[in-house]
Design a protein around this motif. Structure first.
Motif, PDB file in Angstrom:
ATOM      1  N   MET A   9      -3.303  10.129   5.290  1.00  0.00           N
ATOM      2  CA  MET A   9      -3.234   9.966   3.839  1.00  0.00           C
ATOM      3  C   MET A   9      -4.626   9.986   3.206  1.00  0.00           C
ATOM      4  SD  MET A   9      -0.038   7.351   3.160  1.00  0.00           S
ATOM      5  CE  MET A   9      -1.069   5.941   3.260  1.00  0.00           C
ATOM      6  N   SER A  10      -5.602   9.388   3.856  1.00  0.00           N
ATOM      7  CA  SER A  10      -6.954   9.357   3.305  1.00  0.00           C
ATOM      8  C   SER A  10      -7.568  10.755   3.272  1.00  0.00           C
ATOM      9  CB  SER A  10      -7.838   8.423   4.127  1.00  0.00           C
ATOM     10  OG  SER A  10      -7.342   7.111   4.070  1.00  0.00           O
ATOM     11  N   PHE A  17       1.169   9.085  -5.962  1.00  0.00           N
ATOM     12  CA  PHE A  17       1.187  10.514  -5.640  1.00  0.00           C
ATOM     13  C   PHE A  17       2.429  11.218  -6.170  1.00  0.00           C
ATOM     14  CE2 PHE A  17      -2.040   8.951  -2.748  1.00  0.00           C
ATOM     15  CZ  PHE A  17      -3.067   9.810  -3.098  1.00  0.00           C
ATOM     16  N   PHE A  45      -7.004   5.849  -5.053  1.00  0.00           N
ATOM     17  CA  PHE A  45      -6.245   5.598  -3.835  1.00  0.00           C
ATOM     18  C   PHE A  45      -7.178   5.322  -2.661  1.00  0.00           C
ATOM     19  CE2 PHE A  45      -4.799   7.551   0.138  1.00  0.00           C
ATOM     20  CZ  PHE A  45      -3.753   6.706   0.448  1.00  0.00           C
ATOM     21  N   ILE A  68       1.027  13.499   1.878  1.00  0.00           N
ATOM     22  CA  ILE A  68       0.993  12.046   1.679  1.00  0.00           C
ATOM     23  C   ILE A  68       2.401  11.497   1.466  1.00  0.00           C
ATOM     24  CG2 ILE A  68       0.188  10.211   0.155  1.00  0.00           C
ATOM     25  CD1 ILE A  68      -2.312  12.004  -0.320  1.00  0.00           C
ATOM     26  N   SER A  92       0.996   3.873  -3.020  1.00  0.00           N
ATOM     27  CA  SER A  92       0.681   5.270  -2.699  1.00  0.00           C
ATOM     28  C   SER A  92       1.809   6.206  -3.119  1.00  0.00           C
ATOM     29  CB  SER A  92       0.432   5.423  -1.201  1.00  0.00           C
ATOM     30  OG  SER A  92      -0.574   4.551  -0.772  1.00  0.00           O
ATOM     31  N   PRO A 106      -6.734  10.307  -6.819  1.00  0.00           N
ATOM     32  CA  PRO A 106      -6.916  10.215  -5.359  1.00  0.00           C
ATOM     33  C   PRO A 106      -8.124   9.369  -4.954  1.00  0.00           C
ATOM     34  CG  PRO A 106      -6.440  12.471  -5.973  1.00  0.00           C
ATOM     35  CD  PRO A 106      -6.641  11.706  -7.244  1.00  0.00           C
ATOM     36  N   ALA A 155      -5.831  12.740   0.601  1.00  0.00           N
ATOM     37  CA  ALA A 155      -6.270  12.346  -0.744  1.00  0.00           C
ATOM     38  C   ALA A 155      -7.618  12.983  -1.074  1.00  0.00           C
ATOM     39  CB  ALA A 155      -6.355  10.833  -0.852  1.00  0.00           C
ATOM     40  N   LEU A 163       4.500   9.067   4.031  1.00  0.00           N
ATOM     41  CA  LEU A 163       5.007   7.759   3.612  1.00  0.00           C
ATOM     42  C   LEU A 163       6.486   7.613   3.920  1.00  0.00           C
ATOM     43  CD1 LEU A 163       3.121   7.420   0.222  1.00  0.00           C
ATOM     44  CD2 LEU A 163       2.844   5.954   2.230  1.00  0.00           C
ATOM     45  N   THR A 178       0.836  -1.199   0.000  1.00  0.00           N
ATOM     46  CA  THR A 178       0.000   0.000   0.000  1.00  0.00           C
ATOM     47  C   THR A 178       0.866   1.241   0.000  1.00  0.00           C
ATOM     48  OG1 THR A 178      -1.700  -1.204   1.222  1.00  0.00           O
ATOM     49  CG2 THR A 178      -1.865   1.187   1.216  1.00  0.00           C
ATOM     50  N   PHE A 179       1.931   1.229   0.770  1.00  0.00           N
ATOM     51  CA  PHE A 179       2.847   2.369   0.809  1.00  0.00           C
ATOM     52  C   PHE A 179       3.524   2.564  -0.548  1.00  0.00           C
ATOM     53  CE2 PHE A 179       3.953   3.293   5.522  1.00  0.00           C
ATOM     54  CZ  PHE A 179       2.608   3.377   5.822  1.00  0.00           C
ATOM     55  N   ILE A 197      -7.331   1.949  -0.416  1.00  0.00           N
ATOM     56  CA  ILE A 197      -7.210   1.986   1.050  1.00  0.00           C
ATOM     57  C   ILE A 197      -8.436   1.358   1.696  1.00  0.00           C
ATOM     58  CG2 ILE A 197      -7.241   3.581   3.039  1.00  0.00           C
ATOM     59  CD1 ILE A 197      -4.495   3.172   1.851  1.00  0.00           C
TER      60      ILE A 197
END
Length: 183
Positions: free
Chosen positions: A78-79, A24, A169, A118, A20, A166, A82, A122, A16-17, A173
Motif C-alpha cells: 500500500m505504501s 482511496f 496516507f 491499494i 485507507s 496519497p 500510494a 485492503l 488504518t484499513f 502509515i
C-alpha cells in the motif's frame, strides 16, 4: 477475554484499513470525475468518454496485480502504491494538458492501477463487510468533492489537492506503523 485482547490488538490495523479504504475510494471517484471534467473542457466528446474506459481498465489491472502481490506485506504494498499514485497523478495531468501533442490520455491509467492495488489489497487482508461500507462511503464523498470544489478551485487545483492525499496516507502509515501487527 482472548477475543477482547485481539480486538484491542487489531484495532489500529482496522482503523488504518478503514481510513485507507475510504481515502482511496474517494480518490478514485474524485480523480475520474475531475479528469473527465478537464478532458471535457480540452477535447471532444469521444476522448472525454475514454476516461471511463481507462479508469475501468486501470481498476481491473490493479486488482490483478494486487492478487499477485497478495503474499507481500500489505503495508509495504500500500505504501509503494500510494507513492506510485502520487507520481502517476502528476504524469496523468501532464498527459491531459498535452493531449493535442500526445493524442490519447493513456497515462490516465496509472493512477487507477495504483489506487486499485491499494483497494484490492485492503479487501484481501481486511474485514470485507466493514471495508465495503467504507468503500461506498468514500466513493460517495468522491462524487460530492468535484461538485463542490471544481467550481471553487477549478479542475487543475482540485487535481493538486487530490494529489496530496496519497502523501497524507503515507504520513498516517508512518505514524501508525509501529502499532500495526505485521503479517
Amino acid at each position: 477475554l482472548v477475543g477482547s485482547e485481539m480486538c484491542i490488538r487489531d484495532s489500529p490495523r482496522q482503523w488504518t484499513f478503514w481510513f485507507s479504504m475510504a481515502l482511496f475510494s474517494f480518490l478514485v471517484i474524485a480523480l475520474e470525475t475531475v479528469f473527465y471534467h478537464l478532458l471535457q473542457v480540452l477535447t471532444n466528446y469521444t476522448q472525454t468518454q475514454m476516461v471511463i474506459a481507462i479508469a475501468m481498465l486501470g481498476i481491473a489491472a490493479g486488482s490483478l496485480i494486487a492478487f499477485y502481490l497478495g503474499r507481500i506485506n500489505v503495508i509495504l504494498v500500500m505504501s509503494l502504491s500510494a507513492l506510485g499514485l502520487f507520481i502517476s497523478v502528476a504524469y496523468a495531468y501532464y498527459n491531459v494538458i498535452n493531449i493535442p501533442l500526445l493524442g490519447y490520455p493513456i497515462l490516465l491509467i496509472f493512477p487507477f492501477i495504483f489506487a486499485s492495488i491499494i483497494v484490492s489489497s485492503l479487501f484481501a487482508h481486511g474485514n470485507s463487510n466493514k471495508l465495503y461500507f467504507t468503500n461506498l462511503l468514500g466513493s460517495a464523498l468522491g462524487v460530492i468533492f468535484p461538485i463542490i470544489f471544481v467550481p471553487l478551485l477549478k479542475s487543475e487545483t482540485a487535481i493538486m489537492v487530490l494529489m496530496i492525499l496519497p502523501l497524507i496516507f503515507l504520513a498516517v502509515i508512518a505514524l501508525s506503523v509501529r502499532f500495526l501487527p505485521f503479517k
